[in-house]
Scaffold this motif. Structure first.
Motif, mmCIF file in Angstrom:
data_model
loop_
_atom_site.group_PDB
_atom_site.id
_atom_site.type_symbol
_atom_site.label_atom_id
_atom_site.label_comp_id
_atom_site.label_asym_id
_atom_site.label_seq_id
_atom_site.Cartn_x
_atom_site.Cartn_y
_atom_site.Cartn_z
ATOM 1 N N THR A 111 -3.602 1.086 -3.262
ATOM 2 C CA THR A 111 -2.846 -0.143 -3.473
ATOM 3 C C THR A 111 -1.711 0.121 -4.468
ATOM 4 N N ALA A 112 -0.538 -0.375 -4.136
ATOM 5 C CA ALA A 112 0.623 -0.156 -5.001
ATOM 6 C C ALA A 112 0.418 -0.790 -6.362
ATOM 7 N N SER A 113 -0.222 -1.951 -6.409
ATOM 8 C CA SER A 113 -0.436 -2.635 -7.681
ATOM 9 C C SER A 113 -1.360 -1.844 -8.596
ATOM 10 N N LYS A 114 -2.406 -1.266 -8.017
ATOM 11 C CA LYS A 114 -3.328 -0.469 -8.836
ATOM 12 C C LYS A 114 -2.659 0.828 -9.291
ATOM 13 N N PHE A 115 -1.893 1.439 -8.405
ATOM 14 C CA PHE A 115 -1.183 2.670 -8.772
ATOM 15 C C PHE A 115 -0.240 2.402 -9.945
ATOM 16 N N TRP A 139 0.844 -1.192 0.000
ATOM 17 C CA TRP A 139 0.000 0.000 0.000
ATOM 18 C C TRP A 139 0.877 1.239 0.000
ATOM 19 N N LEU A 140 0.405 2.264 -0.688
ATOM 20 C CA LEU A 140 1.083 3.556 -0.727
ATOM 21 C C LEU A 140 0.189 4.582 -0.054
ATOM 22 N N ALA A 141 0.763 5.377 0.834
ATOM 23 C CA ALA A 141 0.023 6.473 1.464
ATOM 24 C C ALA A 141 0.644 7.784 1.012
ATOM 25 N N PHE A 142 -0.141 8.608 0.353
ATOM 26 C CA PHE A 142 0.315 9.925 -0.102
ATOM 27 C C PHE A 142 -0.204 10.960 0.884
ATOM 28 N N VAL A 143 0.721 11.665 1.542
ATOM 29 C CA VAL A 143 0.328 12.583 2.616
ATOM 30 C C VAL A 143 1.105 13.889 2.476
ATOM 31 N N ASN A 144 0.398 15.020 2.502
ATOM 32 C CA ASN A 144 1.076 16.316 2.505
ATOM 33 C C ASN A 144 1.766 16.525 3.854
ATOM 34 N N PRO A 145 2.920 17.205 3.873
ATOM 35 C CA PRO A 145 3.659 17.356 5.127
ATOM 36 C C PRO A 145 2.980 18.222 6.173
ATOM 37 N N ASP A 146 1.923 18.946 5.809
ATOM 38 C CA ASP A 146 1.217 19.752 6.811
ATOM 39 C C ASP A 146 0.006 19.024 7.389
ATOM 40 N N VAL A 147 -0.111 17.724 7.089
ATOM 41 C CA VAL A 147 -1.208 16.916 7.623
ATOM 42 C C VAL A 147 -0.755 16.217 8.905
ATOM 43 N N SER A 148 -1.543 16.328 9.964
ATOM 44 C CA SER A 148 -1.258 15.640 11.226
ATOM 45 C C SER A 148 -1.875 14.243 11.161
ATOM 46 N N VAL A 149 -1.034 13.236 10.996
ATOM 47 C CA VAL A 149 -1.515 11.870 10.875
ATOM 48 C C VAL A 149 -0.468 10.932 11.467
ATOM 49 N N SER A 150 -0.918 9.804 11.995
ATOM 50 C CA SER A 150 -0.014 8.805 12.562
ATOM 51 C C SER A 150 -0.042 7.547 11.701
ATOM 52 N N PHE A 151 0.960 6.688 11.900
ATOM 53 C CA PHE A 151 0.956 5.416 11.201
ATOM 54 C C PHE A 151 -0.251 4.575 11.606
#
Length: 273
Positions: free
Chosen positions: A156-160, A76-88
């Motif tokens: 999903t990395a495969s779909k991307f 899986w790939l997670a695309f996140v902007n650096p100004d987003v507050s998110v955890s693993f």
């Protein structure tokens, strides 16, 4: 993964919230897109145990994300902007929700610093004379949508890879909408989960980028999308509409500068059609 442009001032907080040390099976990939603060970004990345990919020039969000995806090893790939507050933990929850719901792409609810929810899902761009609906439906805690915000989403990395990644002709704006449209056309499903909430002020990830520049570049992305997915005539109508807005709307400030930026973007778009 995240793409940065002069974003080292917020990068340390971003990677600390993710906390790679508690998730050895995950990876952080930082793509620096021709920043003036590349050295600081590289230092932050190394201290966090992240992989860093450096581009000598600003190549935009889509192409930068493609570089990061090429360096990724996960399913899986997670695309996140650096100004987003998110955890693993939140990202892993999104992945679990996607796998349980047979989704190819999933994003969280997004709120601002004031706690107010942002509308981050809906329909893709259509000319006003074509049939339009709201572009989403709700089923329990999932909101199935034609497109969702690219500020935080897992795919999903495969779909991307099957889709060829982001279309690099989109420098900024509308690149995720184009990706989601192609995903839907291939039979994929995109949704927002109400069970995961992240916070972002929006627009805080790049220093030196003005509101005027963003407004024009948003028009460029819109025009590229129109030329790609609709008729050439509809693309030309979009050009004329946007030119009239630049000529009238005071937010575009220096009209000569805005027109030059827009025309340069359109020429790049025309070369790709």
């Amino acid at each position: 993964m995240t793409v940065t442009y002069n974003s080292s001032h917020i990068l340390s907080d971003f990677v600390q919230r993710l906390d790679l040390s508690h998730h050895p099976d995950c990876e952080i990939i930082i793509v620096d897109s021709g920043s003036a603060d590349t050295e600081t970004t590289v230092q932050v990345a190394r201290e966090a145990g992240a992989t860093v990919v450096v581009s000598e020039k600003n190549i935009g969000y889509g192409r930068g994300s493609n570089l990061g995806a090429a360096a990724a090893t996960g399913r899986w790939l997670a695309f996140v902007n650096p100004d987003v507050s998110v955890s693993f933990e939140q990202l892993l929850t999104l992945v679990s929700i996607a796998e349980a719901g047979d989704l190819d792409c999933v994003g969280p609810r997004v709120v601002g610093p004031d706690g107010r929810e942002k509308m981050t899902w809906g329909r893709t761009i259509r000319p006003p004379w074509r049939r339009r609906d709201r572009g989403y439906s709700e089923d329990g805690t999932l909101i199935f949508a034609e497109t969702i915000s690219g500020c935080c989403m897992a795919l999903t990395a495969s779909k991307f890879e099957a889709l060829g990644g982001f279309d690099s002709d989109f420098f900024m704006f509308c690149e995720e909408m184009d990706l989601h449209r192609r995903l839907k056309d291939s039979g994929g499903r995109t949704a927002v989960s109400r069970d995961v909430v992240v916070e972002t002020p929006g627009g805080a990830s790049s220093l030196g980028v003005t509101d005027r520049w963003r407004s024009v570049e948003r028009m460029v992305g819109h025009t590229r999308y129109m030329f790609k997915h609709f008729t050439y005539l509809e693309g030309l109508i979009a050009v004329l509409t946007n030119l009239s807005k630049i000529s009238i709307d005071p937010r575009f400030g220096d009209r000569r500068l805005s027109l030059r930026q827009y025309f340069e973007g359109i020429r790049r778009s025309d070369e790709s059609t």
